[in-house]
Motif scaffolding. Structure first.
Motif, PDB file in Angstrom:
ATOM      1  N   MET A  71     -33.613  87.880   5.018  1.00  0.00           N
ATOM      2  CA  MET A  71     -33.007  88.580   3.884  1.00  0.00           C
ATOM      3  C   MET A  71     -33.592  88.113   2.558  1.00  0.00           C
ATOM      4  O   MET A  71     -33.747  88.912   1.626  1.00  0.00           O
ATOM      5  N   ASP A  72     -33.950  86.832   2.462  1.00  0.00           N
ATOM      6  CA  ASP A  72     -34.614  86.366   1.239  1.00  0.00           C
ATOM      7  C   ASP A  72     -35.876  87.179   0.982  1.00  0.00           C
ATOM      8  O   ASP A  72     -36.134  87.627  -0.143  1.00  0.00           O
ATOM      9  N   ARG A  73     -36.654  87.360   2.029  1.00  0.00           N
ATOM     10  CA  ARG A  73     -37.924  88.088   1.870  1.00  0.00           C
ATOM     11  C   ARG A  73     -37.687  89.581   1.634  1.00  0.00           C
ATOM     12  O   ARG A  73     -38.376  90.208   0.824  1.00  0.00           O
ATOM     13  N   LEU A  74     -36.699  90.138   2.324  1.00  0.00           N
ATOM     14  CA  LEU A  74     -36.375  91.551   2.100  1.00  0.00           C
ATOM     15  C   LEU A  74     -35.960  91.791   0.649  1.00  0.00           C
ATOM     16  O   LEU A  74     -36.432  92.730   0.000  1.00  0.00           O
ATOM     17  N   TYR A  75     -35.097  90.920   0.130  1.00  0.00           N
ATOM     18  CA  TYR A  75     -34.665  91.093  -1.257  1.00  0.00           C
ATOM     19  C   TYR A  75     -35.823  90.885  -2.230  1.00  0.00           C
ATOM     20  O   TYR A  75     -35.880  91.529  -3.289  1.00  0.00           O
ATOM     21  N   ALA A  76     -36.728  89.976  -1.890  1.00  0.00           N
ATOM     22  CA  ALA A  76     -37.903  89.805  -2.748  1.00  0.00           C
ATOM     23  C   ALA A  76     -38.688  91.104  -2.838  1.00  0.00           C
ATOM     24  O   ALA A  76     -39.155  91.499  -3.918  1.00  0.00           O
ATOM     25  N   ASP A 111     -38.745  93.010  -6.433  1.00  0.00           N
ATOM     26  CA  ASP A 111     -40.035  92.966  -7.131  1.00  0.00           C
ATOM     27  C   ASP A 111     -41.157  93.029  -6.101  1.00  0.00           C
ATOM     28  O   ASP A 111     -41.762  92.015  -5.740  1.00  0.00           O
ATOM     29  N   PRO A 112     -41.446  94.227  -5.574  1.00  0.00           N
ATOM     30  CA  PRO A 112     -42.436  94.344  -4.495  1.00  0.00           C
ATOM     31  C   PRO A 112     -43.837  93.890  -4.895  1.00  0.00           C
ATOM     32  O   PRO A 112     -44.608  93.477  -4.033  1.00  0.00           O
ATOM     33  N   GLU A 113     -44.162  93.939  -6.179  1.00  0.00           N
ATOM     34  CA  GLU A 113     -45.503  93.504  -6.589  1.00  0.00           C
ATOM     35  C   GLU A 113     -45.676  92.002  -6.382  1.00  0.00           C
ATOM     36  O   GLU A 113     -46.708  91.537  -5.903  1.00  0.00           O
ATOM     37  N   LYS A 114     -44.645  91.236  -6.715  1.00  0.00           N
ATOM     38  CA  LYS A 114     -44.721  89.796  -6.510  1.00  0.00           C
ATOM     39  C   LYS A 114     -44.550  89.424  -5.052  1.00  0.00           C
ATOM     40  O   LYS A 114     -45.041  88.392  -4.596  1.00  0.00           O
ATOM     41  N   ALA A 115     -43.826  90.230  -4.289  1.00  0.00           N
ATOM     42  CA  ALA A 115     -43.527  89.892  -2.896  1.00  0.00           C
ATOM     43  C   ALA A 115     -44.689  90.158  -1.961  1.00  0.00           C
ATOM     44  O   ALA A 115     -44.622  89.820  -0.782  1.00  0.00           O
ATOM     45  N   ALA A 125     -41.723  82.969   9.770  1.00  0.00           N
ATOM     46  CA  ALA A 125     -40.793  84.076   9.563  1.00  0.00           C
ATOM     47  C   ALA A 125     -40.325  84.666  10.875  1.00  0.00           C
ATOM     48  O   ALA A 125     -39.320  85.356  10.932  1.00  0.00           O
ATOM     49  N   ARG A 126     -41.050  84.411  11.976  1.00  0.00           N
ATOM     50  CA  ARG A 126     -40.663  84.972  13.264  1.00  0.00           C
ATOM     51  C   ARG A 126     -39.649  84.102  14.001  1.00  0.00           C
ATOM     52  O   ARG A 126     -39.173  84.470  15.062  1.00  0.00           O
ATOM     53  N   ASP A 127     -39.346  82.922  13.477  1.00  0.00           N
ATOM     54  CA  ASP A 127     -38.418  82.022  14.146  1.00  0.00           C
ATOM     55  C   ASP A 127     -37.053  82.696  14.253  1.00  0.00           C
ATOM     56  O   ASP A 127     -36.450  83.041  13.263  1.00  0.00           O
ATOM     57  N   LYS A 128     -36.564  82.894  15.472  1.00  0.00           N
ATOM     58  CA  LYS A 128     -35.303  83.608  15.681  1.00  0.00           C
ATOM     59  C   LYS A 128     -34.106  82.664  15.716  1.00  0.00           C
ATOM     60  O   LYS A 128     -33.013  83.054  16.084  1.00  0.00           O
ATOM     61  N   ASN A 129     -34.294  81.398  15.380  1.00  0.00           N
ATOM     62  CA  ASN A 129     -33.190  80.444  15.434  1.00  0.00           C
ATOM     63  C   ASN A 129     -32.505  80.250  14.092  1.00  0.00           C
ATOM     64  O   ASN A 129     -31.665  79.386  13.946  1.00  0.00           O
ATOM     65  N   PHE A 130     -32.909  81.012  13.070  1.00  0.00           N
ATOM     66  CA  PHE A 130     -32.246  80.886  11.774  1.00  0.00           C
ATOM     67  C   PHE A 130     -30.814  81.372  11.901  1.00  0.00           C
ATOM     68  O   PHE A 130     -30.540  82.376  12.504  1.00  0.00           O
TER      69      PHE A 130
END
Length: 418
Positions: A365-370, A374-378, A413-418
């Motif tokens: 979700m952190d990355r999705l919200y980024a 602000d898709p240019e920075k993400a 980012a693929r770690d499913k244990n978060f």
């Protein structure tokens, strides 16, 4: 922004805390399942407006203390499971007339321990809705009984304020609270806070109504709802980023009843189709189970407005199996951070409103919200690190070394244990 680093010297600090807390006559505790932090901040602002010196504390994603309106981040130097770790030094370190603290809904034991050390005289319950079934109870009735039992922890008389704009929830929860209060008149006076009919469809309105009822009863002050209504409707507006992708910040809505309430409000404001992006946490399996049962109702009420669904996180295949057939056809499972650009591109191409839901605190979700904000920075891939000292931390690309700091390990980012 300042940082507060709590430190405890056990015996001396506890004695000082007990002496100080007894001298603070205005002790307010906010508990329930949703809206606690918002209600704490509202109450702090309102009580400070009377001229009182205030100290408030909010927990959750970004723990803070608020001293006379100044927000101060709480930085925990070490892992600590003691619930007095933040509360005792927070109170000792500040001279105040009123404290307004949030009581995290973790387990009945943790809630009652906070009652034991803070000894509240006023308890504000914005709502009690089905969530945290791993610790608070198997159903809404059991959860409500556990909240009511908090009132018996101390002998002091408490004024309890409860509100709920959703009739079917109020009609289940309030009779349990009323009956419990009737059995213990020496411990509690219960206030059933009414919500004006014209406001009942606004998500979060119960936060203001409870705070306003408290101010009227305690100080004789009538609070104007207009500024709060402007704030909350602004938060619920559909936002647009630089790529014209529209989105709504809903990932903190962790229970299905609140999500349905929010979707009903939102979809009345716009005729557009929406895309849901859900994240399921491994440590919130109970929450995942609850949503499994509610996706049928979500489909019944809003299925024709939901164009696409993405599931990310733990156990997505299991949740997928319980979806109604119409939603299953629209759902992609095993979504991870590599798919976020696809989500954004799909929303852009199909003119969909993106609605993140269920769990906010996770790297996905952190990355999705980024990307949404602000898709240019993400565009540069984000990496995350975990430390036993500082917990999960996002590392911007410019700050990502080849090797993690000594006390860190990188998590993909693929770690499913978060």
């Amino acid at each position: 922004m300042k940082a507060f680093i709590p430190e405890i010297h056990r015996s001396g600090d506890i004695r000082a805390f007990e002496e100080k807390i007894s001298r603070i006559s205005m002790r307010v505790l906010v508990e329930g399942t949703r809206g606690k932090s918002s209600t704490v901040m509202l109450l702090e602002e309102m009580i400070r407006g009377t001229g009182a010196r205030t100290l408030a504390k909010i927990t959750g994603e970004s723990p803070q203390i608020i001293h006379n309106g100044e927000h101060i981040d709480i930085f925990r130097e070490r892992d600590n499971i003691l619930l007095d770790y933040d509360n005792i030094p927070s109170v000792i370190s500040h001279d105040v007339d009123a404290i307004i603290f949030e009581n995290q809904a973790i387990t009945p034991y943790t809630m009652r321990y906070i009652h034991h050390i803070l000894r509240p005289r006023h308890i504000i319950i914005p709502n009690i809705r089905i969530d945290h079934t791993e610790g608070l109870g198997n159903d809404l009735a059991e959860m409500t009984e556990n909240f009511a039992r908090n009132w018996l922890v101390t002998d002091e008389l408490k004024h309890v304020y409860y509100s709920e704009p959703i009739p079917k929830v109020h009609d289940l929860v309030f009779p349990i609270l009323r009956d419990f209060a009737g059995q213990h008149p020496r411990h509690v006076v219960l206030h059933d806070v009414s919500i004006p009919p014209e406001y009942r469809e606004i998500p979060g309105i119960e936060n203001f109504c409870n705070a306003a009822a408290f101010m009227q009863s305690t100080f004789g002050i009538h609070e104007n709802p207009a500024p709060f209504l402007r704030r909350i409707t602004e938060k619920l507006k559909v936002k647009v980023n630089c790529r014209s992708v529209r989105y709504v910040n809903a990932a903190k809505i962790n229970d299905p009843i609140s999500l349905i309430h929010m979707l009903r409000y939102l979809l009345r404001q716009t005729p557009e189709q929406v895309a849901l992006v859900a994240y399921f946490r491994k440590d919130r399996v109970g929450r995942s189970d609850i949503f499994e049962d509610f996706f049928g109702e979500i489909d019944e009420k809003f299925g024709d407005r939901i164009e696409r669904i993405w599931f990310a996180g733990f156990g997505t295949g299991h949740v997928f199996k319980h979806l109604p057939p119409r939603l299953r056809e629209k759902t992609a499972i095993n979504t991870d951070s590599d798919d976020i650009e696809t989500i954004i591109a799909t929303a852009e191409a199909d003119n969909l409103i993106v609605i993140p839901i269920i769990n906010r605190v996770n790297p996905f979700m952190d990355r999705l919200y980024a990307w949404l904000e602000d898709p240019e920075k993400a565009g540069t891939r984000t990496r995350y690190a975990f430390s036993a000292v500082s917990g999960l931390r996002e590392l911007p690309a410019s700050a990502c070394p080849e090797q993690p700091p000594a006390d860190m390990m990188f998590l993909t980012a693929r770690d499913k244990n978060f």
